[in-house]
Design a protein around this motif. Structure first.
Motif, PDB file in Angstrom:
ATOM      1  N   GLN A   1      -5.311  -5.622  -7.763  1.00  0.00           N
ATOM      2  CA  GLN A   1      -4.519  -4.450  -8.100  1.00  0.00           C
ATOM      3  C   GLN A   1      -5.409  -3.437  -8.798  1.00  0.00           C
ATOM      4  O   GLN A   1      -6.087  -3.763  -9.777  1.00  0.00           O
ATOM      5  CB  GLN A   1      -3.341  -4.832  -8.999  1.00  0.00           C
ATOM      6  CG  GLN A   1      -2.459  -3.661  -9.343  1.00  0.00           C
ATOM      7  CD  GLN A   1      -1.222  -4.085 -10.136  1.00  0.00           C
ATOM      8  OE1 GLN A   1      -1.036  -5.243 -10.442  1.00  0.00           O
ATOM      9  NE2 GLN A   1      -0.389  -3.131 -10.437  1.00  0.00           N
ATOM     10  N   ASP A   2      -5.425  -2.217  -8.282  1.00  0.00           N
ATOM     11  CA  ASP A   2      -6.162  -1.104  -8.884  1.00  0.00           C
ATOM     12  C   ASP A   2      -7.613  -1.462  -9.193  1.00  0.00           C
ATOM     13  O   ASP A   2      -8.117  -1.197 -10.282  1.00  0.00           O
ATOM     14  CB  ASP A   2      -5.461  -0.616 -10.156  1.00  0.00           C
ATOM     15  CG  ASP A   2      -4.040  -0.143  -9.881  1.00  0.00           C
ATOM     16  OD1 ASP A   2      -3.802   0.380  -8.774  1.00  0.00           O
ATOM     17  OD2 ASP A   2      -3.180  -0.299 -10.764  1.00  0.00           O
ATOM     18  N   GLY A   3      -8.309  -2.089  -8.272  1.00  0.00           N
ATOM     19  CA  GLY A   3      -9.722  -2.406  -8.447  1.00  0.00           C
ATOM     20  C   GLY A   3      -9.994  -3.655  -9.263  1.00  0.00           C
ATOM     21  O   GLY A   3     -11.142  -4.066  -9.411  1.00  0.00           O
ATOM     22  N   LEU A   4      -8.969  -4.282  -9.823  1.00  0.00           N
ATOM     23  CA  LEU A   4      -9.124  -5.489 -10.626  1.00  0.00           C
ATOM     24  C   LEU A   4      -8.765  -6.697  -9.755  1.00  0.00           C
ATOM     25  O   LEU A   4      -7.693  -6.752  -9.175  1.00  0.00           O
ATOM     26  CB  LEU A   4      -8.213  -5.444 -11.852  1.00  0.00           C
ATOM     27  CG  LEU A   4      -8.356  -6.573 -12.856  1.00  0.00           C
ATOM     28  CD1 LEU A   4      -9.731  -6.525 -13.523  1.00  0.00           C
ATOM     29  CD2 LEU A   4      -7.269  -6.460 -13.907  1.00  0.00           C
ATOM     30  N   THR A   5      -9.672  -7.652  -9.654  1.00  0.00           N
ATOM     31  CA  THR A   5      -9.464  -8.847  -8.832  1.00  0.00           C
ATOM     32  C   THR A   5      -9.438 -10.072  -9.721  1.00  0.00           C
ATOM     33  O   THR A   5     -10.278 -10.236 -10.597  1.00  0.00           O
ATOM     34  CB  THR A   5     -10.592  -8.994  -7.787  1.00  0.00           C
ATOM     35  OG1 THR A   5     -10.634  -7.823  -6.991  1.00  0.00           O
ATOM     36  CG2 THR A   5     -10.357 -10.194  -6.898  1.00  0.00           C
TER      37      THR A   5
ATOM     38  N   GLU B   1       0.861  -1.180   0.000  1.00  0.00           N
ATOM     39  CA  GLU B   1       0.000   0.000   0.000  1.00  0.00           C
ATOM     40  C   GLU B   1       0.897   1.230   0.000  1.00  0.00           C
ATOM     41  O   GLU B   1       1.795   1.362   0.825  1.00  0.00           O
ATOM     42  CB  GLU B   1      -0.876  -0.018   1.252  1.00  0.00           C
ATOM     43  CG  GLU B   1      -1.919   1.047   1.301  1.00  0.00           C
ATOM     44  CD  GLU B   1      -2.787   0.927   2.540  1.00  0.00           C
ATOM     45  OE1 GLU B   1      -3.296   1.967   2.973  1.00  0.00           O
ATOM     46  OE2 GLU B   1      -2.933  -0.184   3.062  1.00  0.00           O
ATOM     47  N   ASP B   2       0.656   2.125  -0.937  1.00  0.00           N
ATOM     48  CA  ASP B   2       1.415   3.371  -1.022  1.00  0.00           C
ATOM     49  C   ASP B   2       0.422   4.495  -1.270  1.00  0.00           C
ATOM     50  O   ASP B   2      -0.045   4.670  -2.403  1.00  0.00           O
ATOM     51  CB  ASP B   2       2.453   3.298  -2.131  1.00  0.00           C
ATOM     52  CG  ASP B   2       3.434   4.472  -2.079  1.00  0.00           C
ATOM     53  OD1 ASP B   2       3.291   5.336  -1.195  1.00  0.00           O
ATOM     54  OD2 ASP B   2       4.352   4.504  -2.925  1.00  0.00           O
ATOM     55  N   GLY B   3       0.076   5.220  -0.213  1.00  0.00           N
ATOM     56  CA  GLY B   3      -0.950   6.246  -0.343  1.00  0.00           C
ATOM     57  C   GLY B   3      -2.284   5.601  -0.639  1.00  0.00           C
ATOM     58  O   GLY B   3      -2.768   4.771   0.108  1.00  0.00           O
ATOM     59  N   SER B   4      -2.869   5.934  -1.776  1.00  0.00           N
ATOM     60  CA  SER B   4      -4.164   5.359  -2.143  1.00  0.00           C
ATOM     61  C   SER B   4      -4.018   4.117  -3.035  1.00  0.00           C
ATOM     62  O   SER B   4      -4.980   3.406  -3.259  1.00  0.00           O
ATOM     63  CB  SER B   4      -5.017   6.408  -2.866  1.00  0.00           C
ATOM     64  OG  SER B   4      -4.373   6.794  -4.069  1.00  0.00           O
ATOM     65  N   ALA B   5      -2.828   3.842  -3.548  1.00  0.00           N
ATOM     66  CA  ALA B   5      -2.603   2.668  -4.395  1.00  0.00           C
ATOM     67  C   ALA B   5      -2.417   1.435  -3.518  1.00  0.00           C
ATOM     68  O   ALA B   5      -1.682   1.463  -2.539  1.00  0.00           O
ATOM     69  CB  ALA B   5      -1.372   2.872  -5.269  1.00  0.00           C
ATOM     70  N   ARG B   6      -3.111   0.352  -3.892  1.00  0.00           N
ATOM     71  CA  ARG B   6      -3.044  -0.879  -3.109  1.00  0.00           C
ATOM     72  C   ARG B   6      -2.926  -2.078  -4.037  1.00  0.00           C
ATOM     73  O   ARG B   6      -3.623  -2.153  -5.041  1.00  0.00           O
ATOM     74  CB  ARG B   6      -4.290  -1.007  -2.254  1.00  0.00           C
ATOM     75  CG  ARG B   6      -4.256  -2.186  -1.340  1.00  0.00           C
ATOM     76  CD  ARG B   6      -5.421  -2.147  -0.372  1.00  0.00           C
ATOM     77  NE  ARG B   6      -5.396  -3.352   0.409  1.00  0.00           N
ATOM     78  CZ  ARG B   6      -6.432  -4.124   0.625  1.00  0.00           C
ATOM     79  NH1 ARG B   6      -7.604  -3.785   0.134  1.00  0.00           N
ATOM     80  NH2 ARG B   6      -6.326  -5.206   1.327  1.00  0.00           N
ATOM     81  N   GLN B   7      -2.060  -3.001  -3.691  1.00  0.00           N
ATOM     82  CA  GLN B   7      -1.862  -4.211  -4.474  1.00  0.00           C
ATOM     83  C   GLN B   7      -1.710  -5.377  -3.495  1.00  0.00           C
ATOM     84  O   GLN B   7      -1.008  -5.260  -2.498  1.00  0.00           O
ATOM     85  CB  GLN B   7      -0.612  -4.079  -5.329  1.00  0.00           C
ATOM     86  CG  GLN B   7      -0.302  -5.287  -6.156  1.00  0.00           C
ATOM     87  CD  GLN B   7       0.942  -5.086  -7.007  1.00  0.00           C
ATOM     88  OE1 GLN B   7       1.449  -3.976  -7.142  1.00  0.00           O
ATOM     89  NE2 GLN B   7       1.452  -6.159  -7.550  1.00  0.00           N
ATOM     90  N   SER B   8      -2.388  -6.501  -3.782  1.00  0.00           N
ATOM     91  CA  SER B   8      -2.262  -7.659  -2.898  1.00  0.00           C
ATOM     92  C   SER B   8      -2.413  -8.943  -3.691  1.00  0.00           C
ATOM     93  O   SER B   8      -2.968  -8.948  -4.781  1.00  0.00           O
ATOM     94  CB  SER B   8      -3.316  -7.603  -1.791  1.00  0.00           C
ATOM     95  OG  SER B   8      -4.603  -7.777  -2.325  1.00  0.00           O
ATOM     96  N   TRP B   9      -1.906 -10.021  -3.131  1.00  0.00           N
ATOM     97  CA  TRP B   9      -2.121 -11.346  -3.688  1.00  0.00           C
ATOM     98  C   TRP B   9      -2.135 -12.355  -2.545  1.00  0.00           C
ATOM     99  O   TRP B   9      -1.557 -12.134  -1.493  1.00  0.00           O
ATOM    100  CB  TRP B   9      -1.077 -11.720  -4.743  1.00  0.00           C
ATOM    101  CG  TRP B   9       0.322 -11.815  -4.245  1.00  0.00           C
ATOM    102  CD1 TRP B   9       1.254 -10.824  -4.247  1.00  0.00           C
ATOM    103  CD2 TRP B   9       0.953 -12.965  -3.662  1.00  0.00           C
ATOM    104  NE1 TRP B   9       2.430 -11.270  -3.707  1.00  0.00           N
ATOM    105  CE2 TRP B   9       2.272 -12.589  -3.333  1.00  0.00           C
ATOM    106  CE3 TRP B   9       0.547 -14.255  -3.381  1.00  0.00           C
ATOM    107  CZ2 TRP B   9       3.178 -13.463  -2.747  1.00  0.00           C
ATOM    108  CZ3 TRP B   9       1.445 -15.130  -2.786  1.00  0.00           C
ATOM    109  CH2 TRP B   9       2.742 -14.726  -2.492  1.00  0.00           C
ATOM    110  N   SER B  10      -2.835 -13.450  -2.760  1.00  0.00           N
ATOM    111  CA  SER B  10      -2.844 -14.533  -1.784  1.00  0.00           C
ATOM    112  C   SER B  10      -2.924 -15.857  -2.532  1.00  0.00           C
ATOM    113  O   SER B  10      -3.485 -15.942  -3.618  1.00  0.00           O
ATOM    114  CB  SER B  10      -4.000 -14.378  -0.799  1.00  0.00           C
ATOM    115  OG  SER B  10      -5.222 -14.281  -1.478  1.00  0.00           O
TER     116      SER B  10
END
Length: 194
Positions: free
Chosen positions: A161-165, A140-149
């Motif tokens: 990432q960026d609203g795309l799942t 997470e950097d400011g409003s940008a968020r990226q995750s994976w599991s």
């Protein structure tokens, strides 16, 4: 004349006082039962030699407690803190003016987390977790968020990432969605939508 006070009972007890310092040891039949040390800058209490230790360094602003040292230990200071319960758990946190870095370790997992405050006031955060049953990461950097599991059993993956799942199960089922709405959906080799 000296203001020192020394008391010794051989094989049982020793005490030494010189204001403001105090030292005391209780050891019946030379078996260490209790000891204490007290100075304006430092304090230590010990029960049963290494069965229980409680320590405070007032200059470094550090406290430490151990039970059956070295198996259980916890410590804290302005720059670092941690806990260990060997062989099951270990955790360490380094503290900085603008954030922290922390990791923990068990026999079956590892995790790490870092947080930094940027000059503009926003927060940059990174975390991950790895084990045989689950793996994941988030940035997470400011409003940008990226995750994976990823769940190795039953081979489930989820990324964001960026609203795309994106989700996958056993490489047979796949789903991609954006802001809650499904973009693509497939159940290999039977069905595909999108």
């Amino acid at each position: 004349a000296s203001a020192d006070q020394v008391t010794v009972w051989p094989g049982a007890y020793m005490s030494y006082d010189e204001a403001p310092n105090h030292y005391f040891v209780l050891f019946p039949l030379f078996i260490p039962i209790y000891a204490s040390q007290e100075t304006p800058d430092y304090s230590l209490k010990s029960y049963g030699l290494f069965l229980y230790l409680d320590e405070e360094d007032r200059i470094a602003k550090r406290t430490e407690t151990s039970i059956v040292w070295p198996f259980y230990n916890t410590y804290d200071s302005p720059t670092v803190s941690g806990t260990r319960f060997l062989p099951f758990y270990y955790k360490k946190r380094q503290k900085f003016e603008d954030g922290y870095s922390e990791y923990s370790l068990t026999p079956i997992s590892y995790s790490k987390e870092e947080e930094t405050k940027n000059a503009d006031g926003s927060v940059q955060r990174y975390s991950n977790f790895f084990s045989p049953v689950y793996m994941g990461s988030e940035t997470e950097d400011g409003s940008a968020r990226q995750s994976w599991s990823f769940f190795p059993v039953p081979l489930y993956y989820r990324g964001q990432q960026d609203g795309l799942t994106s989700e996958r199960l056993l490489l047979l089922f796949s789903r991609t969605s954006e802001d809650g709405g499904t973009k693509t959906l497939s159940a290999f080799p039977i069905f595909f939508y999108g």
